[in-house]
Design an enzyme around this catalytic site. Structure first.
Site, PDB file in Angstrom:
ATOM      1  N   CYS A   1     -59.756 -28.067 -34.667  1.00  0.00           N
ATOM      2  CA  CYS A   1     -60.432 -26.799 -34.393  1.00  0.00           C
ATOM      3  C   CYS A   1     -60.820 -26.876 -32.935  1.00  0.00           C
ATOM      4  O   CYS A   1     -61.723 -27.623 -32.571  1.00  0.00           O
ATOM      5  CB  CYS A   1     -61.672 -26.619 -35.268  1.00  0.00           C
ATOM      6  SG  CYS A   1     -62.602 -25.131 -34.811  1.00  0.00           S
TER       7      CYS A   1
ATOM      8  N   CYS B   1     -64.589 -25.194 -32.214  1.00  0.00           N
ATOM      9  CA  CYS B   1     -65.803 -25.828 -32.741  1.00  0.00           C
ATOM     10  C   CYS B   1     -65.426 -26.915 -33.733  1.00  0.00           C
ATOM     11  O   CYS B   1     -65.003 -27.992 -33.332  1.00  0.00           O
ATOM     12  CB  CYS B   1     -66.777 -24.811 -33.324  1.00  0.00           C
ATOM     13  SG  CYS B   1     -66.106 -23.678 -34.543  1.00  0.00           S
ATOM     14  N   SER B   2     -65.555 -26.647 -35.010  1.00  0.00           N
ATOM     15  CA  SER B   2     -65.395 -27.724 -35.981  1.00  0.00           C
ATOM     16  C   SER B   2     -64.997 -27.188 -37.341  1.00  0.00           C
ATOM     17  O   SER B   2     -65.372 -27.760 -38.352  1.00  0.00           O
ATOM     18  CB  SER B   2     -66.717 -28.465 -36.106  1.00  0.00           C
ATOM     19  OG  SER B   2     -67.731 -27.516 -36.387  1.00  0.00           O
ATOM     20  N   CYS B   3     -64.288 -26.070 -37.385  1.00  0.00           N
ATOM     21  CA  CYS B   3     -63.893 -25.499 -38.667  1.00  0.00           C
ATOM     22  C   CYS B   3     -63.056 -26.525 -39.431  1.00  0.00           C
ATOM     23  O   CYS B   3     -62.176 -27.177 -38.860  1.00  0.00           O
ATOM     24  CB  CYS B   3     -63.100 -24.215 -38.451  1.00  0.00           C
ATOM     25  SG  CYS B   3     -64.111 -22.929 -37.691  1.00  0.00           S
TER      26      CYS B   3
END
Lengths: 197, 125
Positions: free
Chosen positions: A102, A105-107
């Site tokens: 991602c 961000c951090s999906c």
């Protein structure tokens, strides 16, 4: 972040301040919060994804459903919830190796893999795996053959990815229960393969 | 306390390749707040994610993508900032509320970290 003119309180203190404000205002219930935290800290982890993968390895019809409609097939196990609204399953093949990131961000597909590991959130991984995936994978201990194509998938607010690793050799006749422990989180993100037992 | 899923036995190893999900207790509180607020409809997850993306981008613009000498990336610090942002934008919080409450908390007498009527603070319990 040393002595800026207006020094902000440390995150631990700000977190406590924020929580006390939100509780006071009736916006959060600490008991509900505790339940969410416990769920993701203890109960939901890559084991969910491993069960899905093992099922796909042993049941061709399930695999077909999983590749066609990931979210629905995963829900057959009862796995769903936040960050799992739209999960697309990517199948590793002899020709193509998939790896997931991602970049913004951090999906990450929480219902099947739990919360992301720190390297997945790290700026270096997020930036570099797009530019030089082969090198990054090598650094992470995975050498993808030069003639194999690498596809990098960038998660988004709409789509989360789960990688379906290749079933390792030497597991003919194994049932799903026996296969499940072989499947690692890293293989389901595409930074590793499932090793032969 | 029975976990919903197996934590031991033949199906356990996939969990064992994990790591501590939260490095410090406050991180789990910040996580829990965002998830329960979104679940309760205080904001949408996408609205939160947009602020998180912005906070991470701002950190990276300032510090670079973790090159030599860069400070350690603190993901949950960005998360906490984003949580405050989305709450302030939505009007649930004033811009100075958290700072003001932090000051009050910092002024508590030593040895009085927990108010008796509160549950689940981020110091471990």
């Amino acid at each position: 972040m040393t002595d800026a003119p207006t020094r902000r309180p440390e995150p631990a203190q700000r977190t406590e301040a924020l929580e006390s404000l939100l509780v006071e205002r009736g916006l959060i219930d600490p008991a509900v919060m505790d339940k969410f935290i416990k769920t993701y800290e203890q109960d939901v982890g890559p084991l969910n994804g491993a069960k899905v993968v093992a099922a796909a390895w042993t049941d061709p019809e399930y695999k077909e459903r999983l590749l066609a409609e990931g979210t629905a097939a995963i829900k057959e196990f009862g796995f769903g919830g936040p960050q799992g609204e739209h999960i697309v399953v990517l199948e590793q093949t002899d020709d193509v190796h998939h790896v997931v990131v991602c970049t913004l961000c951090s999906c990450y597909p929480w219902p099947v893999l739990g919360l992301p590991p720190s390297w997945y959130k790290d700026p270096a991984y997020r930036a570099r795996v797009v530019r030089e995936p082969r090198k990054v994978l090598h650094e992470m201990g995975l050498d993808v053959p030069a003639d194999k194509k690498i596809e990098v998938w960038d998660s988004s607010s709409e789509v989360r990815y789960l990688v379906l690793p290749q079933r390792p050799a030497g597991t003919d006749g194994w049932d799903a229960e026996a296969l499940t422990p072989l499947v690692t989180r890293d293989a389901m993100v595409g930074v590793a393969v499932v090793a032969a037992p | 306390m029975t976990a919903v899923l197996d934590t031991a036995g033949p199906a356990a190893p996939p969990r064992a390749n994990g790591e501590l999900v939260f490095a410090e207790p406050w991180e789990s509180r910040a996580f829990g707040m965002a998830v329960s607020l979104a679940d309760a409809g205080a904001f949408t997850w996408d609205a939160f994610r947009d602020r998180l993306v912005a906070r991470i981008a701002a950190w990276e613009a300032e510090h670079g993508a973790g090159g030599p000498g860069a400070p350690e990336f603190r993901y949950y610090a960005c998360w906490l900032d984003a949580l405050e942002d989305v709450l302030v934008d939505g009007g649930a919080l004033g811009g100075d509320d958290v700072a003001a409450r932090s000051t009050e908390l910092a002024a508590r007498p030593a040895g009085h970290d927990h108010r008796d009527d509160e549950h689940g603070h981020g110091h471990g319990h």
